[in-house]
Design a protein around this motif. Structure first.
Motif, short mmCIF file in Angstrom:
data_model
loop_
_atom_site.label_atom_id
_atom_site.label_comp_id
_atom_site.label_asym_id
_atom_site.label_seq_id
_atom_site.Cartn_x
_atom_site.Cartn_y
_atom_site.Cartn_z
N GLY A 1 0.85 -1.15 0.10
CA GLY A 1 -0.03 -0.01 -0.02
C GLY A 1 0.82 1.30 0.22
O GLY A 1 0.06 2.35 -0.06
N THR A 2 2.05 1.17 -0.22
CA THR A 2 3.05 2.16 0.02
C THR A 2 3.77 2.43 -1.50
O THR A 2 3.31 1.57 -2.43
CB THR A 2 4.24 2.22 0.97
N LYS A 3 4.35 3.61 -1.62
CA LYS A 3 4.97 3.81 -2.96
C LYS A 3 6.02 3.08 -3.36
O LYS A 3 6.27 2.81 -4.40
CB LYS A 3 5.89 5.50 -2.67
N ILE A 4 6.54 2.39 -2.29
CA ILE A 4 7.49 1.24 -2.39
C ILE A 4 7.21 0.22 -3.12
O ILE A 4 7.89 -0.43 -3.99
CB ILE A 4 8.53 0.86 -1.18
#
Lengths: 220, 218
Positions: B123-126
């Motif tokens: 759920g993150t940019k990474i």
């Protein structure tokens, strides 16, 4: 007592005897010096230490013994060293009882942003995402507002999210909030702080906890 | 068949374009003599896998300043402002991984694994552009293993066979990196006779270590 020390001391009161505790950089680091003397906890450092002790005197600094903030530390009796994969197996695998972390923002449901700033190059994450994912309990310690005076507790994050995981407790210089399924619950005001001030400086909606309504004694 | 060589001999093995794992959490546990020798060489276009890229003008920071690094894979580069500038000037590519994902990817590389699913970064940019999969109701992202042509690691002590022990928090990424590269070069403070390190104490068994160099200066 300065406010950052006050926040750290308040967070330290949440720790229980025997807890494995990971402290983030900034205000969380100050928790180490404020642990109540009637309990024993074990400090875990992501770079491979369980059993971190106090800061050494300058003449006892060992360049091979640092914490996650790369600052010199000591170790206590019963401590151990391990590699980074083992350290993060402890974190990701749910073996750390409590992580105390700093934040840039917290949203209305208790998710945090603490690793990247919009418009700046995204070049550092460290162990932040791992700690949020795996720690049994996450306590956030932060100033209530940023350097521009804006609330750090916001309706929606404008900074990149660190994890979908919801934190458990938010401790600021003004107040303490518990995070529940239906959002933020104000459980405590800091000494000398009014409810009106907290309402004015908190962008996200919050409820006032039952325990707070009962006129619970402010504990710090 | 002594594994003991000099820093110069070690660095001569590295070619421009090599992918190199370098141990250390900041400068702690970083093979500073090998890095200093590498900085005196002509090699460039290096791909470095390391938690950080040193500090300005120190450790791997010297290679950054001399524009010898083409790409860096690690978890935390913001402690060196020259890395940020090189990235903004498009002189340096950066691949960012959560620290635990990075250390596990190196472990997986050395252990012959084809990768793994981790819940960290979902759920993150990474996690953008990474395969996501739900297992038992929980979301995970796929992480490929990391391997390299060389691993430059730092240990406290080696015996003549190349068995290694480390020094306190200077252990960090070194033991995994020792398993995950074609050629593993360990910089040590001290070499002792075989038998002088107890089998119970050895952290990295000698089969992982190809060459040993003794650190130079302080």
């Amino acid at each position: 007592m300065n406010v950052k020390k006050y926040i750290a001391a308040r967070a330290a009161k949440e720790l229980k005897h025997g807890d494995i505790v990971n402290l983030g950089i900034g205000i969380p680091t100050l928790v180490a010096d404020n642990i109540p003397s009637d309990i024993k906890v074990f400090l875990h450092s992501e770079n491979g230490i369980l059993g971190v002790g106090p800061t050494p005197e300058p003449e006892h600094i060992d360049q091979n013994l640092v914490n996650a903030g790369k600052l010199p530390v000591t170790v206590l009796e019963g401590s151990s060293f391990f590699d980074s994969a083992s350290s993060f197996a402890m974190i990701r695998g749910g073996h750390v009882s409590v992580s105390i972390l700093g934040v840039l923002q917290i949203d209305a449901i208790g998710r945090i942003a603490n690793w990247a700033v919009p418009g700046k190059s995204v070049l550092g994450v460290g162990g932040a995402m791992d700690l949020l994912e795996g720690s049994k309990k996450v306590i956030v310690t932060t100033m209530h507002t940023n350097n521009q005076g804006e609330s750090k507790i916001v309706k929606e994050l404008t900074y990149p999210i660190t994890s979908e995981r919801i934190v458990d407790l938010i401790i600021t210089d003004l107040a303490v909030f518990a995070v529940k399924e239906d959002g933020l619950h104000l459980i405590e005001l800091s000494p000398g702080v009014s409810l009106e001030e907290v309402q004015q400086k908190t962008d996200a909606p919050f409820q006032i906890a039952e325990s707070f309504n009962k006129g619970k004694e402010v504990t710090a | 068949m002594s594994k003991l060589i000099t820093c110069e001999e070690a660095v001569k093995k590295v070619k421009s374009g090599s992918r190199i794992m370098v141990g250390g959490f900041g400068l702690v546990g970083s093979p500073l003599s090998l890095i200093a020798t590498l900085a005196q060489s002509e090699v460039k276009d290096l791909e470095i896998i390391s938690n950080n890229l040193g500090e300005p003008g120190r450790g791997l920071g010297v290679l950054v300043r001399q524009k010898q690094v083409k790409k860096a894979i690690g978890s935390y580069f913001t402690s060196n402002p020259e890395v940020v500038k090189a990235y903004q000037d498009k002189e340096l590519e950066v691949e960012l991984l959560p620290q635990g994902t990075m250390s596990e990817a190196i472990r997986a590389g050395g252990a012959g694994m084809g990768g793994f699913y981790t819940p960290v970064s979902v759920g993150t940019k990474i996690a953008e552009n990474k395969e996501e999969r739900t297992l038992n109701g929980k979301k995970y992202v796929f992480q490929e293993p990391l391997k390299a042509n060389f691993a430059l690691i730092k240990a406290k002590k080696a015996d003549q066979l190349g068995n290694l022990i480390y020094n306190k928090s200077a252990r960090n990424f070194n033991p995994m990196m020792a398993t995950a590269a074609d050629v593993v070069i360990a910089e040590v403070d001290e070499i002792v006779e075989v038998g002088q390190i107890s089998p119970e104490e050895i952290v990295t068994p000698h089969l992982f270590v190809d060459y040993i160099v003794v650190k130079e200066g302080n």
